[in-house]
Design an enzyme around this catalytic site. Structure first.
Site, PDB file in Angstrom:
ATOM      1  N   TYR A  65      13.283   3.456  11.746  1.00 39.84           N
ATOM      2  CA  TYR A  65      13.865   2.679  12.723  1.00 39.84           C
ATOM      3  C   TYR A  65      14.152   1.360  12.185  1.00 39.84           C
ATOM      4  O   TYR A  65      13.440   0.477  11.562  1.00 39.84           O
ATOM      5  CB  TYR A  65      12.525   2.207  13.479  1.00 39.84           C
ATOM      6  CG  TYR A  65      11.958   3.567  14.492  1.00 39.84           C
ATOM      7  CD1 TYR A  65      12.724   4.597  14.599  1.00 39.84           C
ATOM      8  CD2 TYR A  65      10.726   3.408  15.073  1.00 39.84           C
ATOM      9  CE1 TYR A  65      12.107   5.830  15.352  1.00 39.84           C
ATOM     10  CE2 TYR A  65      10.230   4.448  15.609  1.00 39.84           C
ATOM     11  CZ  TYR A  65      11.157   5.728  15.648  1.00 39.84           C
ATOM     12  OH  TYR A  65      10.436   6.867  16.503  1.00 39.84           O
ATOM     13  N   HIS A 134       8.222  13.156  10.643  1.00 34.49           N
ATOM     14  CA  HIS A 134       9.153  12.935  12.000  1.00 34.49           C
ATOM     15  C   HIS A 134      10.035  13.972  12.263  1.00 34.49           C
ATOM     16  O   HIS A 134      10.516  14.207  13.303  1.00 34.49           O
ATOM     17  CB  HIS A 134      10.059  11.604  11.438  1.00 34.49           C
ATOM     18  CG  HIS A 134      10.336  10.819  12.598  1.00 34.49           C
ATOM     19  ND1 HIS A 134      10.938   9.516  12.541  1.00 34.49           N
ATOM     20  CD2 HIS A 134      10.487  11.100  13.809  1.00 34.49           C
ATOM     21  CE1 HIS A 134      11.234   8.987  13.535  1.00 34.49           C
ATOM     22  NE2 HIS A 134      11.190  10.027  14.591  1.00 34.49           N
ATOM     23  N   SER A 213       9.787   9.313  24.793  1.00 33.88           N
ATOM     24  CA  SER A 213      10.625   9.099  25.794  1.00 33.88           C
ATOM     25  C   SER A 213      10.161   9.449  27.296  1.00 33.88           C
ATOM     26  O   SER A 213      10.867  10.530  27.854  1.00 33.88           O
ATOM     27  CB  SER A 213      12.062   9.557  25.537  1.00 33.88           C
ATOM     28  OG  SER A 213      12.647   9.409  24.432  1.00 33.88           O
ATOM     29  N   LEU A 215      10.065   8.371  30.038  1.00 37.26           N
ATOM     30  CA  LEU A 215      10.706   8.030  30.926  1.00 37.26           C
ATOM     31  C   LEU A 215      12.317   8.586  30.918  1.00 37.26           C
ATOM     32  O   LEU A 215      13.206   8.050  31.411  1.00 37.26           O
ATOM     33  CB  LEU A 215      10.732   6.413  31.245  1.00 37.26           C
ATOM     34  CG  LEU A 215       9.566   5.800  31.606  1.00 37.26           C
ATOM     35  CD1 LEU A 215       9.445   4.291  31.654  1.00 37.26           C
ATOM     36  CD2 LEU A 215       9.258   6.262  33.029  1.00 37.26           C
ATOM     37  N   PHE A 219      16.117   6.769  31.756  1.00 35.48           N
ATOM     38  CA  PHE A 219      16.765   6.956  32.811  1.00 35.48           C
ATOM     39  C   PHE A 219      16.000   6.931  34.162  1.00 35.48           C
ATOM     40  O   PHE A 219      16.350   6.341  35.200  1.00 35.48           O
ATOM     41  CB  PHE A 219      17.029   8.523  32.696  1.00 35.48           C
ATOM     42  CG  PHE A 219      17.954   9.023  33.945  1.00 35.48           C
ATOM     43  CD1 PHE A 219      19.174   8.890  34.357  1.00 35.48           C
ATOM     44  CD2 PHE A 219      17.267   9.843  34.920  1.00 35.48           C
ATOM     45  CE1 PHE A 219      19.927   9.360  35.283  1.00 35.48           C
ATOM     46  CE2 PHE A 219      17.829  10.249  36.036  1.00 35.48           C
ATOM     47  CZ  PHE A 219      19.328   9.941  36.329  1.00 35.48           C
ATOM     48  N   PHE A 220      14.665   7.196  33.910  1.00 34.10           N
ATOM     49  CA  PHE A 220      14.002   7.049  35.279  1.00 34.10           C
ATOM     50  C   PHE A 220      13.418   5.516  35.651  1.00 34.10           C
ATOM     51  O   PHE A 220      12.941   5.241  36.541  1.00 34.10           O
ATOM     52  CB  PHE A 220      12.626   7.954  35.328  1.00 34.10           C
ATOM     53  CG  PHE A 220      13.048   9.511  35.373  1.00 34.10           C
ATOM     54  CD1 PHE A 220      13.858  10.043  36.296  1.00 34.10           C
ATOM     55  CD2 PHE A 220      12.733  10.237  34.165  1.00 34.10           C
ATOM     56  CE1 PHE A 220      14.064  11.396  36.405  1.00 34.10           C
ATOM     57  CE2 PHE A 220      13.181  11.549  34.307  1.00 34.10           C
ATOM     58  CZ  PHE A 220      13.904  12.184  35.444  1.00 34.10           C
ATOM     59  N   GLY A 221      13.717   4.724  34.591  1.00 37.00           N
ATOM     60  CA  GLY A 221      13.608   3.337  34.762  1.00 37.00           C
ATOM     61  C   GLY A 221      14.675   2.590  35.194  1.00 37.00           C
ATOM     62  O   GLY A 221      14.889   1.356  35.563  1.00 37.00           O
ATOM     63  N   GLY A 222      15.691   3.313  35.536  1.00 38.68           N
ATOM     64  CA  GLY A 222      17.121   2.825  36.120  1.00 38.68           C
ATOM     65  C   GLY A 222      18.312   2.713  34.999  1.00 38.68           C
ATOM     66  O   GLY A 222      19.460   2.230  35.532  1.00 38.68           O
TER      67      GLY A 222
END
Length: 345
Positions: A65, A134, A213, A215, A219-222
């Protein structure tokens, strides 16, 4: 139910080796970009401290990251301002290179040790609570990789071992060398393929599941619904967020939004509550760059769902009608589903 006020964060056992964590973790990847522009160092440290103050003690990062800057700038510096003994820190090794054209992975013993030493240095800690592979290097027998990880545990540099994107066969073989505490896999309302093989195997072996992930990559957070996706975002390369796929998937969000009204919560909270209800051995790690979303995520712990509710949600947001694959084509070979095929050269 947008606020996280007066919510006492539950603590759970992660796996059967003794690691205890907050029921909700925090995924740090997005703090140094990928989905949006990177946060400033100060803002990244601030949200980690805010999460800790609200009861989250389980933080997840990786050497890839940034790369590396996530460990150095945000997690490492934030940790120095928090009581180390109260933090469960997870980081990862194994992805040696990454771009939109694919990845390179390594799992040979020398690489494992070098990565661990480097992460300890970047994070400024004496030990890593949970160290994941990972991505699995199929050119190296998992027994060799695990053998080196076992040595790191014996030396006190690592407390517990995890795997990510690992097939059932890999999990079973790795666990025979040294106990695996948990596996980290994508799991949400629109990514449920681990339910058939991975989840039952983990429960047979006493291995916990850490959904990343949860959500649906926001996506399901908008994301792509109420909030536009920046053109440079990794999300702009994901098939489920593109063209006709996105238009079809918006219908899933509409169903979830309708159901969330019934439960007096936000759509994101209902989606996260569904994951949280999959078992005591399930500890999702949603990430965010915004305090209001952090509070919303913690608020999902207050959403109580019955078996009938879970069935209704699963059927309303059916995985069978999700449009598009979960990864770009260049990255699909690195998924656990492709474990029996050679990796790209």
């Amino acid at each position: 139910m947008e606020s996280s006020e007066q919510i006492e964060m539950p603590r759970v056992k992660l796996g059967s080796q003794g690691l205890e964590v907050s029921k909700l973790g925090f995924g740090c990847m997005g703090l140094t970009g990928v989905y949006n522009s990177p946060l400033s160092e100060e803002a990244g440290i601030a949200i980690i401290k805010e999460a800790f103050n609200k009861g989250i003690t389980f933080f997840d990062t990786s050497d890839v990251y940034g790369p590396k800057t996530n460990e150095i700038l945000i997690v490492g510096k934030a940790l120095r301002q928090l009581p180390r003994e109260k933090i469960q820190l997870a980081t990862k090794f194994g992805i040696a290179g990454f771009d939109l054209n694919g990845m390179s992975v390594k799992g040979n013993p020398e690489y494992v040790r070098a990565c661990c030493e480097a992460s300890l240095d970047r994070l400024g800690v004496d030990y890593i609570d949970l160290y994941y592979q990972h991505s699995i290097d199929r050119s190296v027998p998992i027994e060799e990789t695990m053998g080196e990880l076992k040595k790191l545990v014996q030396e006190g540099k690592v407390k517990y071992i995890g795997l990510s994107e690992a097939s059932p066969d890999t999990i079973r073989r790795a666990h025979a060398v040294h106990p695996i505490t948990c596996v980290q896999m994508e799991w949400s309302l629109w990514t449920r393929d681990i339910e058939e093989d991975i989840v039952p195997l983990c429960r047979e072996l006493g291995i916990a599941i850490v959904p990343y992930s949860p959500l649906g990559r926001g996506f399901f957070g908008g994301k792509a619904i109420t909030e536009a996706i920046p053109s440079e975002s990794f999300l702009a390369r994901l098939p489920r967020f593109l063209g006709e796929n996105l238009e079809k998937n918006k219908e899933l969000y509409a169903w979830l939004e309708k159901l969330s009204g019934k439960h007096n919560c936000a759509p994101a909270q209902l989606a996260l509550a569904w994951v949280l209800h999959q078992g005591e051995d399930v500890v999702p790690i949603p990430g965010t760059t915004k305090v209001k979303n952090l509070e919303s995520n913690i608020g999902s712990l207050k959403v109580k769902l019955s078996e009938d509710d879970l069935k209704e949600i699963s059927e309303a947001v059916s995985v069978d009608v999700v449009a598009g694959s979960r990864l770009p084509s260049a990255m699909e070979p690195f998924s656990w589903r492709f474990a029996n095929t050679p990796l790209p050269k």
